[in-house]
Design an enzyme around this catalytic site. Sequence first.
Site, short mmCIF file in Angstrom:
data_model
loop_
_atom_site.label_atom_id
_atom_site.label_comp_id
_atom_site.label_asym_id
_atom_site.label_seq_id
_atom_site.Cartn_x
_atom_site.Cartn_y
_atom_site.Cartn_z
N ASP A 186 -52.23 -45.40 4.10
CA ASP A 186 -51.95 -46.32 3.00
C ASP A 186 -53.16 -46.43 2.07
OD1 ASP A 186 -50.36 -48.56 1.79
OD2 ASP A 186 -52.15 -49.68 2.37
N GLU A 236 -50.86 -41.43 1.14
CA GLU A 236 -50.23 -42.22 0.09
C GLU A 236 -51.26 -42.35 -1.03
OE1 GLU A 236 -49.06 -46.10 -2.05
OE2 GLU A 236 -50.59 -46.13 -0.50
C1 GLC Z 1 -49.79 -49.26 -0.77
C2 GLC Z 1 -48.45 -49.86 -0.39
C3 GLC Z 1 -48.23 -51.11 -1.19
C4 GLC Z 1 -49.34 -52.08 -0.90
C5 GLC Z 1 -50.72 -51.43 -1.11
C6 GLC Z 1 -51.81 -52.26 -0.48
O1 GLC Z 1 -49.84 -48.84 -2.07
O2 GLC Z 1 -47.44 -48.93 -0.61
O3 GLC Z 1 -46.99 -51.68 -0.90
O4 GLC Z 1 -49.22 -53.19 -1.74
O5 GLC Z 1 -50.82 -50.17 -0.50
O6 GLC Z 1 -51.79 -52.12 0.92
#
Ligand code: GLC
Length: 662
Positions: free
Chosen positions: A299, A341
């Site tokens: 993440d 991500e």
């Molecule tokens: C990522 C997640 C998102 C979250 C962010 C902070 O982008 O997909 O939903 O708000 O991380 O953890």
Amino acid sequence: MTDAPRATPDAPGASPTPAPTAAGGTPATDPFTHGRALLAASPDAALLQTRWDRWGHDLIAGLAPVYDVDAILPRVIDVILAAHDARTTQLRQRDLERTYQPDWYQQPSMIGYAMYTDRFAGTLAGVREHLDYLSDLGVTYLHLMPLLRPRTGPNDGGYAVADYREVNPSLGTMADLESLADDLHARGVSLTLDLVLNHVADQHEWAERARRGDAKYRNYFYCFPDRTQPDLYERTLPEIFPDFAPGSFTFDETLGEWVWTTFNSWQWDLNWGNPDVFVEFADIILYLANKGADCLRLDAIAFIWKRVGTDCQGQPEVHAITQALRAIAHIAAPALILKAEAIVAPQLLVPYLGQGEHAGKLSEIAYHNSLMVQIWSALASRDARLMAQALGRFPTVPTTSAWGTYARCHDDIGWAIDDADAAAVGFNGFLHRRFLADFYRGDHPGSFSRGEHFQVNEETGDRRTSGTAASMTGIEVALASGDEGQLQLALERLRCVYAMVYGFGGIPLLYMGDELALTNDYGFVDDPEHADDNRWLHRPRMPWALADAREDTSTVHGATFASIRHLGRVRATLPQLHAAPQTQVLVPQDPGIVLFVRRHAARLYVGLFNVTDSWRTFGGGFLRDLGLGDGAARAREHLSGQHVALLDEMHIPPYTAWWLTS
Ligand code: GLC
């Protein structure tokens, strides 16, 4: 923090095996030899050392630019030894199988599904009761949104983790998670979990201890006595949540200091320059792997390294650290892979899959954010030239990687249109981004969509979009108007979107509810914890009555379920959709028709999509020149199971989606 300690050339004194001598005659207790020797402590030494021979160099090369290798290596090896020891026989068998099939995640049979446990079925035990539903849809890769114990109060959909070793008690226990993983594995489904590694909740024990004045834990975070450093960083930091969490630093009363908080004020960024943080996460990764996770979604990985004068995203250290973490996983738990991500511009995205020295050594999967944006852009403008331009410039990715292709996820859509790409096809980047935000909110004449602006940034003019795929493709509007023709067109549009997502190559990631054409959930405002975050508009609850009635294809829900399930079934039969070959995106003639060309050794594949609501004319000679068609100039169209004649003048209906092979 700009730089962390470097590795020193001297190795620690006593290593368990005699130090080899380098050619020059100087003793060279090199880290590779040292690490290998430390693994001898395992009852499984031969196996671990074989893996070390394969991955050890990657580990050391990843650690070296960031940490003191000699100091950290023994700690990392301890983590590996303990985790390997604790790995169950079943999971070791999985390790073995994946060693024989290292491209398991690239297979055309991979169909992903992302869901919130509570919104899908209440609890983990509830999910176990609905596995037939997922199997019916062909799901082979399940991403359960954050499920570890979050902070109390608002927690960003679970992305503020208070304990990485405990399941959110409202969803179940770690034992429930293990049982679910076993059930999934028995059905041939892999389990993906989130690894939130940029920040922890302000209620995590590390933060609590820092607040209590424990210097060790204070050093897990970025804490500043005054605004001098924060102000310096803020000059170049973008706003992530300008609406509800402006700025990137929060003053903590107890600590009496400013803490780095990129996202919400209660999500404390971790200091990855501190080797203790690295070792903690190596351990957490293997802990989750040992609970049955097959893939960890890294993440917000872009944010983990900070450097003054930059946007503090995608710094070189991010990739070095990822390489080291992945090597650790491959040595201790080779069944585990990583998914990045990183929702960033195309040129910045490919490094997360590994470029240059990191090629093939970083995350196996990354979200294809650009494809997602370009699909929506093409539908709104009835023009796919920008898609071909943007995707055509993509740097080469390692053949061992797989794109996560998607139409929607739980987050907003940021309109990541590059100014130069827009200009190349005669668009103005700023105006096109604005057009897309307005179009998908439903504000633009000719819009079929319903959505909401997310995080309007008055300063930059940036606005992002929330809304479900069904609402954004016009199903909500058509249902409200009662216009049957509109509704059919909207259903075709949604199908076309998913035919692109499933027919691009990579792992299609279906977001919960899209398969039933669920429209926006305006009720999110009634929940005080969600009301100020309209991403909950597109995070609906599973309506099981509709899901259970899915065989009735006369309903919008049943029809959509059937067409998405069909895409998955056909996809699984097409070796061309194995993730290894890259997709070439072409708009050769009519701007409304886009081609996805995949040159696979088995056979050429061409996906042909009409992204518009009108009939289009296409010259089949182009397809023949690509090498498509048999002696009679006919190609096989797999979604209909029919043959298509590649005539000089072909008439293509609105939202056609053809998956063609010779
Ligand atoms: C990522 C997640 C998102 C979250 C962010 C902070 O982008 O997909 O939903 O708000 O991380 O953890």
